[in-house]
Design a protein around this motif. Structure first.
Motif, mmCIF file in Angstrom:
data_model
loop_
_atom_site.group_PDB
_atom_site.id
_atom_site.type_symbol
_atom_site.label_atom_id
_atom_site.label_comp_id
_atom_site.label_asym_id
_atom_site.label_seq_id
_atom_site.Cartn_x
_atom_site.Cartn_y
_atom_site.Cartn_z
ATOM 1 N N TYR A 101 0.861 -1.190 0.000
ATOM 2 C CA TYR A 101 0.000 0.000 0.000
ATOM 3 C C TYR A 101 0.896 1.238 0.000
ATOM 4 C CZ TYR A 101 -3.252 -3.630 1.456
ATOM 5 O OH TYR A 101 -3.982 -4.791 1.526
ATOM 6 N N PRO A 102 1.454 1.588 -1.167
ATOM 7 C CA PRO A 102 2.478 2.644 -1.242
ATOM 8 C C PRO A 102 2.017 4.036 -0.861
ATOM 9 C CG PRO A 102 1.792 1.936 -3.440
ATOM 10 C CD PRO A 102 1.176 0.975 -2.481
ATOM 11 N N ASN A 103 0.699 4.242 -0.719
ATOM 12 C CA ASN A 103 0.237 5.554 -0.274
ATOM 13 C C ASN A 103 0.371 5.726 1.239
ATOM 14 O OD1 ASN A 103 -1.832 3.534 -0.271
ATOM 15 N ND2 ASN A 103 -3.343 5.105 0.223
ATOM 16 N N VAL A 104 0.712 4.643 1.945
ATOM 17 C CA VAL A 104 1.011 4.728 3.378
ATOM 18 C C VAL A 104 2.528 4.768 3.515
ATOM 19 C CG1 VAL A 104 0.785 3.621 5.629
ATOM 20 C CG2 VAL A 104 -1.076 3.476 3.973
ATOM 21 N N ILE A 105 3.045 5.894 3.972
ATOM 22 C CA ILE A 105 4.487 6.139 3.954
ATOM 23 C C ILE A 105 5.008 6.347 5.374
ATOM 24 C CG2 ILE A 105 6.316 7.610 3.025
ATOM 25 C CD1 ILE A 105 3.991 8.526 0.977
ATOM 26 N N PHE A 106 5.999 5.561 5.739
ATOM 27 C CA PHE A 106 6.662 5.697 7.031
ATOM 28 C C PHE A 106 7.973 6.435 6.815
ATOM 29 C CE2 PHE A 106 3.878 2.081 7.317
ATOM 30 C CZ PHE A 106 3.291 2.222 8.559
ATOM 31 N N TRP A 107 8.192 7.463 7.643
ATOM 32 C CA TRP A 107 9.403 8.267 7.539
ATOM 33 C C TRP A 107 10.297 7.981 8.742
ATOM 34 C CZ3 TRP A 107 10.533 11.470 3.409
ATOM 35 C CH2 TRP A 107 9.495 11.700 2.499
ATOM 36 N N ASP A 108 11.467 7.430 8.462
ATOM 37 C CA ASP A 108 12.461 7.168 9.500
ATOM 38 C C ASP A 108 13.285 8.440 9.654
ATOM 39 O OD1 ASP A 108 14.213 6.078 11.272
ATOM 40 O OD2 ASP A 108 15.050 4.577 9.907
ATOM 41 N N LEU A 109 13.017 9.175 10.727
ATOM 42 C CA LEU A 109 13.677 10.470 10.918
ATOM 43 C C LEU A 109 15.007 10.305 11.645
ATOM 44 C CD1 LEU A 109 10.685 12.780 11.946
ATOM 45 C CD2 LEU A 109 11.446 12.063 9.667
ATOM 46 N N PRO A 110 15.946 11.239 11.406
ATOM 47 C CA PRO A 110 17.228 11.189 12.123
ATOM 48 C C PRO A 110 17.008 11.279 13.632
ATOM 49 C CG PRO A 110 17.311 12.751 10.301
ATOM 50 C CD PRO A 110 15.878 12.367 10.471
ATOM 51 N N GLY A 111 17.922 10.697 14.393
ATOM 52 C CA GLY A 111 17.815 10.763 15.844
ATOM 53 C C GLY A 111 17.942 12.188 16.353
ATOM 54 N N ILE A 112 17.085 12.552 17.260
ATOM 55 C CA ILE A 112 17.126 13.894 17.819
ATOM 56 C C ILE A 112 18.208 13.978 18.892
ATOM 57 C CG2 ILE A 112 15.387 13.408 19.595
ATOM 58 C CD1 ILE A 112 14.359 16.262 19.187
ATOM 59 N N GLY A 113 18.797 15.147 19.016
ATOM 60 C CA GLY A 113 19.784 15.344 20.067
ATOM 61 C C GLY A 113 21.217 15.140 19.632
ATOM 62 N N THR A 114 21.434 14.850 18.344
ATOM 63 C CA THR A 114 22.801 14.736 17.845
ATOM 64 C C THR A 114 23.327 16.139 17.535
ATOM 65 O OG1 THR A 114 22.092 14.537 15.540
ATOM 66 C CG2 THR A 114 22.265 12.508 16.820
ATOM 67 N N GLN A 115 24.596 16.218 17.182
ATOM 68 C CA GLN A 115 25.179 17.521 16.878
ATOM 69 C C GLN A 115 24.507 18.162 15.675
ATOM 70 O OE1 GLN A 115 29.412 17.389 16.385
ATOM 71 N NE2 GLN A 115 29.634 19.606 16.179
ATOM 72 N N THR A 116 24.079 17.320 14.734
ATOM 73 C CA THR A 116 23.445 17.826 13.511
ATOM 74 C C THR A 116 21.985 18.194 13.725
ATOM 75 O OG1 THR A 116 24.914 16.380 12.245
ATOM 76 C CG2 THR A 116 23.033 17.323 11.080
ATOM 77 N N PHE A 117 21.305 17.434 14.600
ATOM 78 C CA PHE A 117 19.861 17.641 14.788
ATOM 79 C C PHE A 117 19.567 17.993 16.248
ATOM 80 C CE2 PHE A 117 20.199 15.033 11.014
ATOM 81 C CZ PHE A 117 19.280 15.615 10.151
#
Length: 419
Positions: A101-117
């Motif tokens: 069901y390609p209209n259901v999209i899961f987004w794996d976000l970068p970990g919070i709290g790193t130097q970049t994020f």
């Protein structure tokens, strides 16, 4: 036909995108069967195009990627799985459509709290507006970064859910402190003398909730999950909660994407799909409809064939789904197929649909008057298009009966898989 729309049950329209609801209602109120059929077909087509974007976030190492894979019904290491590891493997939002069901999209976000994020700029960096809701995952306790993120999501008007992952590891660690009979090896005031899984889980939950309450974040519950077993702990309850709190017109897309590994999910799918049967029945009277030999009934056999195949896929009665369930539960796929009584997805042909329709025709004629009370959509046209009503009733009885059958089979497959 004035006032006919007053007989239309509002619940019948709850799963339709708002912009299409009024157009379909208008056609029905006018008693315009041609326009109503055309609009029903448009609604069914649009249902497959409703995008649902789910953001999975949390600190590095919390199990985000494994959770994404679990929700998509794939295993870590599969070709299209999210990459997993002990260090941060996501440097930017990674898009993972559901395999079926390609209209259901899961987004794996970068970990919070790193130097970049950093927490202060995180939501802007990951494109906050793109997502329908957020799932905040922690593998231990929820930390300051998680709490700050939840507050900001809430301030910006979107929903979030706290998920405590890796509870299977916690249980295994605790179990080592008890002997084979379940007795605590070394007495401790902080642990029960007898091993009790529910006591340990409640302790984990209470600890998480206490931590979040100290952070003064507004939340309702914490879900305890194992990414390796989506039928245990709070995974089914999490899925049910997400289903119920989504806008109605996005609910079907999410429900269809859920693995068929929990009784509650199967029941929800059946309940919701039953609400859609009238739309498919109405749509089957379209321009492609042809008369059944020897009957006055006309139906779009190709549309009905597609609907029956879709039901099989929705309930995991296609070859790929059965093989995945067999793999996840360590059961031979032949054992799962053996409990199925209805046709599998690949067995549904035009000839089979015509045969099923022919058997149903008598019931369609017999129950036409009953049908107008079940399906509000035909009330405005009863009396003016009798043959259309009979055809619609025939399709409805066929679809409802088949949906009941595949739902029962899916439950039998689940019971066999979990034996």
């Amino acid at each position: 036909m004035a006032g006919a729309g007053e007989n239309i049950d509002p619940e019948a329209f709850s799963s339709i995108p708002p912009e299409l609801q009024e157009e379909l209602k208008a056609a029905l109120e006018k008693g315009d069967l041609v326009a109503a059929v055309s609009k029903a077909q448009e609604v069914l087509c649009s249902a497959d195009k409703v995008d649902l974007n789910i953001a999975i976030t949390g600190i590095t190492g919390s199990g985000k990627s494994s959770f994404v894979n679990a929700m998509r019904g794939v295993e870590d290491g599969d070709k299209d799985a999210a990459a997993t590891g002990v260090t941060e493997t996501t440097s930017k939002p990674a898009r993972f459509p559901h395999p079926q069901y390609p209209n259901v999209i899961f987004w794996d976000l970068p970990g919070i709290g790193t130097q970049t994020f950093q927490a202060d700029t995180y939501l802007q960096q990951v494109s906050f507006d793109r997502y329908d809701f957020f799932i905040i995952i922690s593998g231990t306790r929820f930390r300051e970064y998680d709490i700050k993120l939840a507050r900001e999501i809430q301030r910006l008007g979107k929903c979030f859910y706290f998920v405590r992952s890796k509870v299977d590891q916690d249980l295994n660690n605790e179990r080592r402190l008890y002997d084979q009979s379940g007795c605590l090896k070394k007495p401790s005031a902080s642990r029960p003398l007898q091993y009790a899984e529910d006591v340990i889980l409640n302790k984990i939950r209470d600890n998480c909730m206490e931590n979040l309450q100290k952070g003064k974040v507004d939340f309702r519950q914490v879900f305890l999950v194992s990414n390796w077993c989506t039928s245990k702990y709070d995974f089914p309850r999490l899925q049910e909660t997400l289903v119920h709190e989504l806008p109605s017109y996005k609910r079907l897309a999410f429900l269809r994407s859920l693995p068929n590994l929990a009784k509650e999910i199967l029941e929800e799918k059946k309940k919701y799909l039953m609400k859609q049967v009238w739309l498919t029945s109405l749509a089957s009277l379209g321009a492609s409809a042809l008369p059944l030999p020897g009957f006055s009934t006309v139906c779009d056999v190709a549309l009905l064939m597609s609907a029956l195949k879709q039901y099989c896929q929705d309930f995991g009665l296609d070859s790929n789904s059965l093989e995945k369930i067999a793999s996840l539960t360590n059961k031979p796929v032949e054992e799962l197929r053996a409990v199925i009584k209805s046709p599998l997805a690949h067995e549904i042909t035009k000839d089979l649909v015509i045969k099923l329709l022919s058997k149903t025709v008598g019931g369609g004629v017999k129950y036409t008057l009953l049908f107008k009370n079940i399906l509000p959509v035909v009330r405005p046209v009863i009396g003016s298009v009798v043959s259309g009503t009979i055809s619609c009733a025939t399709s409805y009885i066929l679809l409802k009966g088949f949906l009941n059958a595949v739902a029962d089979d899916a439950m039998s497959v689940l019971e066999k898989a979990l034996e």
